[in-house]
Design an enzyme around this catalytic site. Structure first.
Site, short mmCIF file in Angstrom:
data_model
loop_
_atom_site.label_atom_id
_atom_site.label_comp_id
_atom_site.label_asym_id
_atom_site.label_seq_id
_atom_site.Cartn_x
_atom_site.Cartn_y
_atom_site.Cartn_z
N GLU A 124 0.85 -1.20 0.00
CA GLU A 124 0.00 0.00 0.00
C GLU A 124 0.88 1.24 0.00
O GLU A 124 2.11 1.16 0.16
CB GLU A 124 -0.95 -0.02 1.21
CG GLU A 124 -1.98 -1.13 1.10
CD GLU A 124 -2.91 -1.25 2.28
OE1 GLU A 124 -3.03 -0.29 3.05
OE2 GLU A 124 -3.51 -2.32 2.44
N HIS A 246 -9.14 9.48 2.82
CA HIS A 246 -8.71 8.37 1.96
C HIS A 246 -8.88 8.82 0.52
O HIS A 246 -9.91 9.39 0.17
CB HIS A 246 -9.55 7.12 2.24
CG HIS A 246 -8.93 5.88 1.66
ND1 HIS A 246 -8.88 5.64 0.31
CD2 HIS A 246 -8.32 4.82 2.26
CE1 HIS A 246 -8.27 4.48 0.09
NE2 HIS A 246 -7.91 3.97 1.26
N ARG A 292 -0.67 8.58 1.76
CA ARG A 292 -2.09 8.82 1.48
C ARG A 292 -2.46 10.30 1.40
O ARG A 292 -3.28 10.69 0.57
CB ARG A 292 -2.87 8.14 2.61
CG ARG A 292 -4.29 8.00 2.37
CD ARG A 292 -4.90 7.18 3.47
NE ARG A 292 -4.68 5.77 3.25
CZ ARG A 292 -5.05 4.82 4.10
NH1 ARG A 292 -5.63 5.15 5.24
NH2 ARG A 292 -4.85 3.55 3.83
N HIS A 353 -11.66 9.71 6.52
CA HIS A 353 -11.41 8.29 6.75
C HIS A 353 -10.93 7.97 8.17
O HIS A 353 -11.40 7.02 8.78
CB HIS A 353 -10.36 7.82 5.74
CG HIS A 353 -10.04 6.36 5.78
ND1 HIS A 353 -10.98 5.38 5.54
CD2 HIS A 353 -8.87 5.71 6.03
CE1 HIS A 353 -10.42 4.19 5.63
NE2 HIS A 353 -9.14 4.35 5.95
N ARG A 388 -1.51 9.07 8.94
CA ARG A 388 -1.25 7.65 9.24
C ARG A 388 -0.80 6.89 8.00
O ARG A 388 -1.36 7.03 6.92
CB ARG A 388 -2.53 7.01 9.79
CG ARG A 388 -2.48 5.51 9.86
CD ARG A 388 -3.64 4.93 10.60
NE ARG A 388 -4.89 4.99 9.89
CZ ARG A 388 -5.30 4.14 8.96
NH1 ARG A 388 -4.50 3.14 8.57
NH2 ARG A 388 -6.48 4.27 8.41
P1 FAD Z 1 -13.92 0.56 15.94
O1 FAD Z 1 -13.61 -0.68 15.21
O2 FAD Z 1 -14.51 1.68 15.15
O3 FAD Z 1 -14.91 0.18 17.13
C1 FAD Z 1 -15.54 1.19 17.85
C2 FAD Z 1 -16.49 0.54 18.83
O4 FAD Z 1 -16.93 1.54 19.74
C3 FAD Z 1 -17.74 -0.02 18.21
O5 FAD Z 1 -18.04 -1.26 18.84
C4 FAD Z 1 -18.82 0.99 18.55
O6 FAD Z 1 -20.11 0.44 18.72
C5 FAD Z 1 -18.31 1.47 19.88
N1 FAD Z 1 -18.79 2.79 20.29
C6 FAD Z 1 -18.62 4.00 19.69
N2 FAD Z 1 -19.21 4.97 20.40
C7 FAD Z 1 -19.77 4.36 21.47
C8 FAD Z 1 -20.55 4.81 22.57
N3 FAD Z 1 -20.88 6.10 22.74
N4 FAD Z 1 -20.98 3.89 23.47
C9 FAD Z 1 -20.68 2.58 23.34
N5 FAD Z 1 -19.95 2.10 22.33
C10 FAD Z 1 -19.51 2.98 21.41
N6 FAD Z 1 -7.15 0.37 8.99
C11 FAD Z 1 -6.13 -0.46 8.71
O7 FAD Z 1 -5.15 -0.53 9.45
N7 FAD Z 1 -6.22 -1.28 7.62
C12 FAD Z 1 -7.28 -1.26 6.76
O8 FAD Z 1 -7.32 -2.02 5.82
C13 FAD Z 1 -8.33 -0.36 7.03
N8 FAD Z 1 -9.39 -0.26 6.20
C14 FAD Z 1 -10.43 0.55 6.55
C15 FAD Z 1 -11.56 0.59 5.72
C16 FAD Z 1 -12.66 1.34 6.08
C17 FAD Z 1 -13.87 1.39 5.18
C18 FAD Z 1 -12.65 2.07 7.29
C19 FAD Z 1 -13.85 2.86 7.72
C20 FAD Z 1 -11.53 2.06 8.09
C21 FAD Z 1 -10.40 1.30 7.73
N9 FAD Z 1 -9.26 1.27 8.52
C22 FAD Z 1 -8.23 0.43 8.21
C23 FAD Z 1 -9.23 1.96 9.80
C24 FAD Z 1 -9.51 0.91 10.90
O9 FAD Z 1 -10.47 0.01 10.44
C25 FAD Z 1 -10.00 1.56 12.17
O10 FAD Z 1 -9.19 2.66 12.51
C26 FAD Z 1 -9.96 0.55 13.31
O11 FAD Z 1 -10.68 -0.59 12.95
C27 FAD Z 1 -10.51 1.17 14.58
O12 FAD Z 1 -10.67 0.15 15.53
P2 FAD Z 1 -11.20 0.52 16.96
O13 FAD Z 1 -11.30 -0.74 17.71
O14 FAD Z 1 -10.40 1.63 17.52
O15 FAD Z 1 -12.66 1.15 16.70
C1 SIN Z 2 -7.48 0.58 2.49
O1 SIN Z 2 -7.73 -0.61 2.35
O2 SIN Z 2 -7.15 1.35 1.59
C2 SIN Z 2 -7.58 1.16 3.87
C3 SIN Z 2 -6.31 0.97 4.55
C4 SIN Z 2 -6.20 1.84 5.75
O3 SIN Z 2 -7.11 2.58 6.12
O4 SIN Z 2 -5.12 1.80 6.33
#
Ligand code: FAD
Ligand code: SIN
Length: 404
Positions: A124, A246, A292, A353, A388
């Site tokens: 990437e 993104h 990015r 993103h 990032r």
């Molecule tokens: P999340 O996975 O967002 O989980 C948040 C949790 O908090 C959820 O369970 C939600 O219900 C809960 N929550 C929120 N507010 C409250 C509240 N008030 N009360 C109770 N619960 C709450 N990153 C990479 O490294 N590689 C990738 O390939 C990649 N692809 C991506 C593709 C997309 C489409 C997106 C949107 C993001 C991508 N990212 C990627 C970024 C990455 O997915 C996220 O940054 C990461 O998954 C965040 O994980 P987290 O556990 O911090 O939060």
């Molecule tokens: C992607 O698959 O392009 C998302 C990767 C990322 O958010 O790091």
């Protein structure tokens, strides 16, 4: 609205994505754990991750190279100690995800024994090596499946879905010292009751805030609740001005900013103007694989200069079977909107993103409020700086979820 009897456990985890579940699974060895999720437990940014998780995995790669790539992408604002720690602990965090049941895509080695398989490593933007482990283009869904199953198998973990955390329970500050956090008030959306959830350690893992923007890759749960709650409680927050866009989301009124993974550019996809001209070389020597922020700004600049609503992304020069096998979900989703990735370019635009800043923590996840921890996208460890590096978010969440 009614107030209900309070709940208590040794650990409270607000959020059930990769950061929250990784922490919950580890904490369950030391006590009882309550996990709150705002919607259903599968609704988290994690579930939408496509490209994968970055980690030094091949013998040709090195920690030094991943560290340098992360620092360069972060534009001079990363914390070197955070970068070194998280990158070096990456392989162990990935091995833990595998132990917990995550099935990353594997390929035949081509060695003497045909049955030998090794993990496929994606490329990437901003990475100088192939180092992104993935599950085809549905990496997040696979990680969520494995972690949700692992959490459900631990009797010490109780998950309360549809519980919206509203305000942290924090003691009044005395003599300029912040009071400790003892849990949260949460709204049970099914009964409309407010519940007091008490705990001696609270882990904030609520993810990002993409929904602050009109066009975002994020699902509806990503509304910045965690960083807002922590800020109201007096926690130090930082770098919130660095919201990452993104470069490539599908441009279609019904596609809800569907992400077109950077991994397509890793496999050779080219950004083009409507007349078919490639333009990224004019902006950066690494062209489509520049960090990015550079690619998103280049697209934005071309759109503004030429009055375009979108630019094109073209992977159709690659073998059609390869495209369908490597990107089955993206291929199908584009086709449902009338675009065949194997036959021609697709229209793309940048969208909000990732929240690079957040609740400031040390490398054990401690915030500035005693007994309040943060991990994942809601936290600001110093790994990302101003921008990032691709696939470093799942890495940070997996590492910091274990460290908290
Ligand atoms: P999340 O996975 O967002 O989980 C948040 C949790 O908090 C959820 O369970 C939600 O219900 C809960 N929550 C929120 N507010 C409250 C509240 N008030 N009360 C109770 N619960 C709450 N990153 C990479 O490294 N590689 C990738 O390939 C990649 N692809 C991506 C593709 C997309 C489409 C997106 C949107 C993001 C991508 N990212 C990627 C970024 C990455 O997915 C996220 O940054 C990461 O998954 C965040 O994980 P987290 O556990 O911090 O939060
Ligand atoms: C992607 O698959 O392009 C998302 C990767 C990322 O958010 O790091």
């Amino acid at each position: 609205m009614r107030h209900n009897a309070q709940l208590s456990s040794d650990f409270l985890v607000i959020g059930g994505g990769i950061a929250g579940l990784t922490f919950a699974i580890k904490a369950a060895d030391a006590g009882t754990v309550t996990v709150l999720t705002k919607a259903g437990s599968s609704e988290a940014n994690t579930a939408y991750a496509q490209g994968g998780i970055a980690s030094v995995w091949s013998v040709d790669d090195s920690f030094e190279s991943h560290i340098e790539d992360t620092l360069r992408a972060g534009a001079g604002l990363c914390d070197r100690a955070a970068v070194e720690t998280i990158v070096r602990e990456g392989p162990e965090a990935v091995r833990e995800l595998i132990r917990l049941g995550t099935r990353f895509t594997r390929v035949e080695t081509g060695g003497p024994d045909d049955s030998e398989l090794e993990y496929d490593l994606g490329k990437e933007g901003g990475h100088s090596h192939r180092r992104v482990l993935h599950a085809q283009d549905l990496t997040g869904r696979e990680i969520m499946r494995a972690l949700t199953e692992a959490a459900a198998a631990r009797p010490n973990i109780r998950t309360l879905e549809n519980h919206v955390a509203i305000n942290l329970l924090v003691e009044t500050a005395t003599a300029g010292k912040p009071g400790a956090c003892w849990g949260v008030y949460a709204l049970d959306r099914s009964t409309h009751e407010i519940r007091k959830v008490i705990s001696r350690a609270t882990m904030l893992a609520t993810g990002g805030a993409g929904k602050v923007y009109l066009y975002t890759t994020n699902p509806d749960i990503a509304s910045g609740d965690g960083v807002a709650m922590a800020y109201r409680a007096g926690a130090a927050v930082a770098n919130l001005e660095f919201y990452q866009f993104h470069p490539t989301c599908l441009y279609h009124p019904a596609a809800k900013s569907f992400l077109i993974s950077e991994a397509l550019r890793g496999e050779g996809a080219i950004l083009k103007l409507p007349d078919g001209t490639a333009f990224m070389k004019r902006y950066h020597p690494d062209a489509e694989l520049a960090p990015r922020d550079v690619v998103a700004r280049a697209i934005d600049s071309e759109m503004k200069r030429r009055g375009l609503d979108f630019v094109y992304l073209d992977l159709s020069h690659r073998d059609a079977d390869f495209i369908r096998r490597r990107f089955p979900n993206i291929f199908k989703r584009c086709l449902s909107f009338g675009y065949d990735l194997t036959k021609g370019p697709i229209p793309v635009v940048p969208a909000a993103h990732y929240m690079c800043g957040g609740v400031q923590t040390d490398l054990d996840g401690r915030s500035s409020i005693p007994r309040l921890y943060a991990a994942g996208e809601v936290a600001m460890t110093g790994l990302h700086g101003a921008n990032r590096l691709a696939s470093n978010s799942l890495l940070e969440a997996a590492v910091m979820g274990r460290r908290g």
